[in-house]
Design an enzyme around this catalytic site. Structure first.
Site, PDB file in Angstrom:
ATOM      1  N   CYS A  13       4.779  20.319 -28.716  1.00 28.98           N
ATOM      2  CA  CYS A  13       3.460  20.265 -29.328  1.00 28.98           C
ATOM      3  C   CYS A  13       2.845  18.892 -29.102  1.00 28.98           C
ATOM      4  O   CYS A  13       3.357  17.890 -29.579  1.00 28.98           O
ATOM      5  CB  CYS A  13       3.579  20.566 -30.821  1.00 28.98           C
ATOM      6  SG  CYS A  13       2.180  19.992 -31.775  1.00 28.98           S
ATOM      7  N   CYS A  16       1.751  16.994 -32.231  1.00 22.24           N
ATOM      8  CA  CYS A  16       2.866  16.450 -32.996  1.00 22.24           C
ATOM      9  C   CYS A  16       3.421  15.221 -32.288  1.00 22.24           C
ATOM     10  O   CYS A  16       3.797  14.247 -32.928  1.00 22.24           O
ATOM     11  CB  CYS A  16       3.988  17.462 -33.145  1.00 22.24           C
ATOM     12  SG  CYS A  16       3.393  19.083 -33.594  1.00 22.24           S
ATOM     13  N   ASP A 432      -5.776  -7.475   3.862  1.00 25.48           N
ATOM     14  CA  ASP A 432      -5.117  -8.443   4.714  1.00 25.48           C
ATOM     15  C   ASP A 432      -5.183  -7.933   6.149  1.00 25.48           C
ATOM     16  O   ASP A 432      -5.255  -6.738   6.373  1.00 25.48           O
ATOM     17  CB  ASP A 432      -3.672  -8.531   4.205  1.00 25.48           C
ATOM     18  CG  ASP A 432      -2.769  -9.272   5.142  1.00 25.48           C
ATOM     19  OD1 ASP A 432      -3.098 -10.420   5.450  1.00 25.48           O
ATOM     20  OD2 ASP A 432      -1.756  -8.694   5.548  1.00 25.48           O
ATOM     21  N   ASP A 623       0.348  -6.280   3.410  1.00 27.06           N
ATOM     22  CA  ASP A 623       1.666  -5.822   3.827  1.00 27.06           C
ATOM     23  C   ASP A 623       2.727  -6.614   3.093  1.00 27.06           C
ATOM     24  O   ASP A 623       3.877  -6.230   3.051  1.00 27.06           O
ATOM     25  CB  ASP A 623       1.846  -5.956   5.322  1.00 27.06           C
ATOM     26  CG  ASP A 623       1.785  -7.396   5.757  1.00 27.06           C
ATOM     27  OD1 ASP A 623       1.039  -8.167   5.130  1.00 27.06           O
ATOM     28  OD2 ASP A 623       2.484  -7.759   6.715  1.00 27.06           O
ATOM     29  N   ASP A 627       1.806 -11.860   0.716  1.00 26.71           N
ATOM     30  CA  ASP A 627       0.641 -11.428  -0.051  1.00 26.71           C
ATOM     31  C   ASP A 627       0.932 -11.104  -1.507  1.00 26.71           C
ATOM     32  O   ASP A 627       0.021 -10.741  -2.254  1.00 26.71           O
ATOM     33  CB  ASP A 627       0.011 -10.187   0.591  1.00 26.71           C
ATOM     34  CG  ASP A 627      -0.497 -10.483   1.987  1.00 26.71           C
ATOM     35  OD1 ASP A 627      -0.923 -11.630   2.211  1.00 26.71           O
ATOM     36  OD2 ASP A 627      -0.444  -9.593   2.835  1.00 26.71           O
TER      37      ASP A 627
HETATM   38  P1  ADP Z   1      -2.438 -12.553   7.668  1.00 26.98           P
HETATM   39  O1  ADP Z   1      -3.146 -13.170   6.535  1.00 26.98           O
HETATM   40  O2  ADP Z   1      -3.390 -12.086   8.719  1.00 26.98           O
HETATM   41  O3  ADP Z   1      -1.472 -11.483   7.256  1.00 26.98           O
HETATM   42  P2  ADP Z   1      -0.456 -14.632   7.648  1.00 26.98           P
HETATM   43  O4  ADP Z   1      -0.974 -15.220   6.394  1.00 26.98           O
HETATM   44  O5  ADP Z   1       0.849 -13.955   7.618  1.00 26.98           O
HETATM   45  O6  ADP Z   1      -1.546 -13.696   8.343  1.00 26.98           O
HETATM   46  O7  ADP Z   1      -0.369 -15.787   8.714  1.00 26.98           O
HETATM   47  C1  ADP Z   1      -1.509 -16.561   8.990  1.00 26.98           C
HETATM   48  C2  ADP Z   1      -1.316 -17.417  10.213  1.00 26.98           C
HETATM   49  O8  ADP Z   1      -0.287 -18.380   9.947  1.00 26.98           O
HETATM   50  C3  ADP Z   1      -0.833 -16.660  11.410  1.00 26.98           C
HETATM   51  O9  ADP Z   1      -1.921 -16.141  12.139  1.00 26.98           O
HETATM   52  C4  ADP Z   1      -0.096 -17.728  12.187  1.00 26.98           C
HETATM   53  O10 ADP Z   1      -0.999 -18.479  12.947  1.00 26.98           O
HETATM   54  C5  ADP Z   1       0.490 -18.588  11.109  1.00 26.98           C
HETATM   55  N1  ADP Z   1       1.877 -18.256  10.805  1.00 26.98           N
HETATM   56  C6  ADP Z   1       2.338 -17.654   9.690  1.00 26.98           C
HETATM   57  N2  ADP Z   1       3.669 -17.510   9.739  1.00 26.98           N
HETATM   58  C7  ADP Z   1       4.048 -18.007  10.924  1.00 26.98           C
HETATM   59  C8  ADP Z   1       5.302 -18.132  11.588  1.00 26.98           C
HETATM   60  N3  ADP Z   1       6.447 -17.707  11.041  1.00 26.98           N
HETATM   61  N4  ADP Z   1       5.310 -18.720  12.790  1.00 26.98           N
HETATM   62  C9  ADP Z   1       4.174 -19.149  13.357  1.00 26.98           C
HETATM   63  N5  ADP Z   1       2.983 -19.034  12.795  1.00 26.98           N
HETATM   64  C10 ADP Z   1       2.905 -18.495  11.605  1.00 26.98           C
HETATM   65 MG    MG Z   2      -0.042 -10.217   6.398  1.00 26.74          MG
END
Ligand code: ADP
Ligand code: MG
Length: 727
Positions: A13, A16, A432, A623, A627
């Site tokens: 119910c 209830c 993203d 992803d 993030d």
């Molecule tokens: P998005 O915001 O598009 O998902 P990310 O925030 O993961 O991308 O990364 C942003 C930028 O930082 C990448 O485009 C790259 O230039 C640099 N970057 C991030 N992680 C790495 C890594 N492990 N090696 C080299 N460059 C990186």
């Molecule tokens: Mg990303």
């Protein structure tokens, strides 16, 4: 603060249930209490210091008073109860007749589940038919006394349980409930000499209740079936022998055998064989996926053909199936405002209605004299019957429950009604880029060294990236093909959203985005490309860059267009450089984008969007590799369930199991539909009730209409709520 969860076995119910939650919540020792009617679950929040026993006994006392037939159990016991079922299945499993067996599994399951209930329904149906026949005979008979006797018999047969529960209620001194109202109203009719009306109304009420019961039960089943991904057994090889065991008993590293038609019980990697896999239960995607040696597979998917052997990679508790079920199981704890409204509403509504009924009975008599007291008493009672808030109390949570179930069928896991409500109002969703709008599978396009060889530049980059899980890192490491010994790399650290630093054979390497190297005081030229680029430095000297290409996901452009059509703005947020962002935005048809953002900048951008939207919720889909903070901050956070990291999935309100952007507009549409239906039900139920209450007060509505306003409206609202589960 702790949380104790009870399973209220046999709770049927809704009104209830609502009352129980209110009473328990009002207890001194309890902070708050929530009812999940669809799962018959009572969630009690209380502070540590109050012992379990005192809470247990208070809850049992309240339930015992309001619903004496309901058993109060630990919620864990429900799961034990269910496990029990599975163990039985395991025993009877034999390896010869695969298909027949899986068939009889289901059969046995269904049967044992529906047994008790089904039987009681048949009993009820039988007695209502008998009561109906007696009533009809009473109507046909031209003699007054025998027809009254027949009507009375029909009344008792149809309504004895109502009478009993009403009397019990009176003894316990409980406030009005449906049963008591029906009892008083029909006894009123009997007292006035309307035996046939009493019988007919009781019968009508009972049939309505029965239909309601069946409808709720069916929807409960059909929705939980969608979420019942749990495999019943796993075949594993131990000591060269194949054994059938419960999924919980499998250990990491065990070899699991999966045959055609079977569902994978645990996550793992295929070590032998190949097959087509139906991932629809997990992702909502109906395309079969070809699986062969070396591929990882998720539990919950079904093997369509061929035999595969899988090395189990995590215990059942950490498998994707267990995670999904956990997530959906707890969904009801995040209640929507609309649901909370009902609780608040019930607090004022019931006393107000009772007060109105009393006034309706007494006031006219004061003016017109007490000679017509029975007439006004009857109207007052009618008024109470009409007012029963069952339709609302049941159809709102059911609507959300069905909506969540329907979304899960499309691979969209919603963590609570709250998310549905917020999503339905979203006017902007930030997304993203890498891994969400794009596939996140980079391919190395060019290697442009400065002062060193191409080969060495790639080696440096791969060495640094070997410590990272970023999609960029994975593709560079793969492209290089070299494996690094653990001793070669030290002091490695990843700067989220920027890049990686480490010591490699005595050299200090940085592999990151341009801005990061510039911040480190290294002079770096601009790459001559609009692709994503990473720059490498060695011991503080710039030594070249690598450009990488990433493909836009199929249907991503379409998804953006669909969102626009729904009136939702798509805003792209990316850590990538301006040119790469501009190129992607162009291809996707996104007008509004922001580039070169660090993870914390994404939070700021989402907060800006929230301000700009003027109170309407803002979503964010990522992803999740970096993030998670934004997903948590947004009003509605989406995480990609397949690619996404665990933290992101945890932080998210909605998990997209198929990693497809297209699921975002689908989720928005589903959320809006659910909210529309829930609102329809509120307006419809309250509208009909107020109308009939008014008619009743004016003496224009009879008992029939009153009962319709109670059970009929509830039934229609339930059927309407079930539409939420259809895509
Ligand atoms: P998005 O915001 O598009 O998902 P990310 O925030 O993961 O991308 O990364 C942003 C930028 O930082 C990448 O485009 C790259 O230039 C640099 N970057 C991030 N992680 C790495 C890594 N492990 N090696 C080299 N460059 C990186
Ligand atoms: Mg990303």
């Amino acid at each position: 603060m702790t949380k104790t969860i009870y399973w209220l076995k046999g709770l049927d119910c809704p009104n209830c249930a609502q009352k129980i939650a209110l009473r328990v919540g009002d207890l001194e020792i309890v902070e708050s209490a929530d009812m999940d009617f669809m799962r018959k679950k009572l969630i009690v929040h209380h502070s540590e210091e109050h012992s379990r026993e005192s809470i247990d006994s208070s809850v049992k006392m309240i339930v015992g008073k309001l619903e004496p037939d309901v058993e109060v159990l630990d919620y864990e016991q429900k799961e034990h109860h269910e496990h029990h079922h599975e163990h039985e299945h395991c025993h009877c499993d034999d390896h010869e007749h695969e298909h027949e067996h899986s068939h009889s599994h289901e059969h046995g399951h269904e049967h044992s589940h529906s047994h008790g209930k089904g039987e009681s329904h048949t009993f009820d149906i039988a007695r209502f038919i008998i009561a109906g026949v007696l009533y009809a005979m009473g109507m046909i008979l031209p003699y007054k006394v025998p027809s009254m006797v027949l009507s009375l018999c029909a009344y008792v047969i149809a309504g004895y349980d109502v009478v009993l529960s009403a009397l019990r209620n009176l003894v316990h001194g409980e406030a009005f409930d449906e049963m008591l109202l029906m009892f008083i109203a029909t006894i009123g009719a009997v007292a006035l000499g309307y035996f046939d009306e009493a019988a007919a109304v009781m019968l009508f009420f009972q049939v309505g209740e029965l239909l309601q019961d069946i409808a709720v039960e069916r929807s409960r089943k059909s929705v939980t079936k969608l979420l019942e991904l749990k495999p019943e057994y796993a075949r594993i090889i131990r000591d060269g022998k194949e054994l059938t065991v419960a999924p919980e008993q499998v250990e990491t590293g065990d070899i699991m055998v999966v045959r055609a038609g079977e569902r994978l019980a645990l996550d793992g990697e295929v070590v032998e064989g190949s097959c087509q896999l139906d991932t629809s239960a997990v992702t909502g995607e109906f395309l079969p996926v070809s699986i062969s040696k070396g591929k990882s597979v998720l539990s919950g998917c079904t093997d369509l053909d061929g035999v595969i052997k899988v090395r189990v990679s995590a215990p059942f508790k950490e498998s994707s199936v267990a995670r999904i079920m956990q997530l959906v199981e707890n969904a009801s704890e995040k209640k929507a405002e609309t649901e909370k409204f009902i609780t608040r509403f019930a607090r004022v509504y019931t006393p107000a209605v009772v007060a109105c009924a009393v006034l309706l009975t007494v006031v006219p008599c004061l003016f017109l004299g007490f000679s017509q007291f029975t007439k006004w008493l009857y109207r007052g009672l009618l008024f109470l019957v009409i007012s029963c808030p069952c339709a609302l109390v049941i159809s709102i949570p059911l609507g959300f429950f069905a909506g969540i179930g329907g979304a899960s069928k499309q691979g969209i896991l919603v963590k609570g009604a709250k998310a549905i409500e917020a999503l339905s109002k979203c006017t902007a969703i930030a997304v993203d880029k890498t891994g969400t709008l794009t596939k996140g599978e980079f391919s190395v396009e060019s290697i442009v060294p400065s002062g060193i060889s191409q080969q060495l530049l790639l080696e440096y980059a791969a060495a640094a990236e070997s410590v990272s899980n970023h999609p960029i890192a994975l593709s560079i490491v793969k492209h290089c093909g070299k494996t690094f010994a653990p001793g070669e790399i030290s002091n490695a650290s990843e700067i989220s959203g920027c890049g990686v630093e480490c010591d490699y054979n005595g050299k200090k390497l940085i592999c990151a985005k341009r801005e990061y190297l510039v911040d480190m005081g290294i002079s770096v030229p601009q790459a001559q490309s609009s692709s994503t680029s990473v720059y490498v430095s060695c011991d503080g000297e710039y030594c070249g860059y690598i450009t990488l290409g990433d493909e836009i996901k199929e249907n991503a452009r379409q998804a953006v267009a669909q969102l626009t059509q729904l009136g939702v703005d798509t805003v792209m947020l990316t850590g990538d450089k301006e040119q790469a962002a501009a190129a992607a935005a162009e291809k996707l048809g996104i007008k509004n984008y922001h580039s070169s953002l660090l993870p914390q900048d994404k939070v700021t951008k989402v907060e800006e969007l929230m301000k700009a939207s003027g109170g309407t919720p803002v979503g964010f889909a990522g992803d999740g590799i970096n993030d998670a903070p934004v997903i948590a901050r947004a009003d509605v956070g989406f995480a990609m369930g397949g690619l996404g990291s665990d933290i992101a999935i945890e932080a998210a309100d909605i998990v997209l199991m198929n990693d497809s952007v297209e699921s975002i507009p689908k989720a928005v549409a589903a959320a809006r539909k659910t909210m529309r239906i829930v609102k329809e039900n509120i307006v419809f139920a309250l509208g009909v009730k107020f109308l009939v209450m008014l008619l009743g007060a004016l003496g224009l509505a009879g008992m029939w209409m009153a009962v319709f306003a109670d059970v009929g409206v509830a039934l229609l609202a339930i059927l309407n709520a079930m539409r939420c589960s259809k895509a």
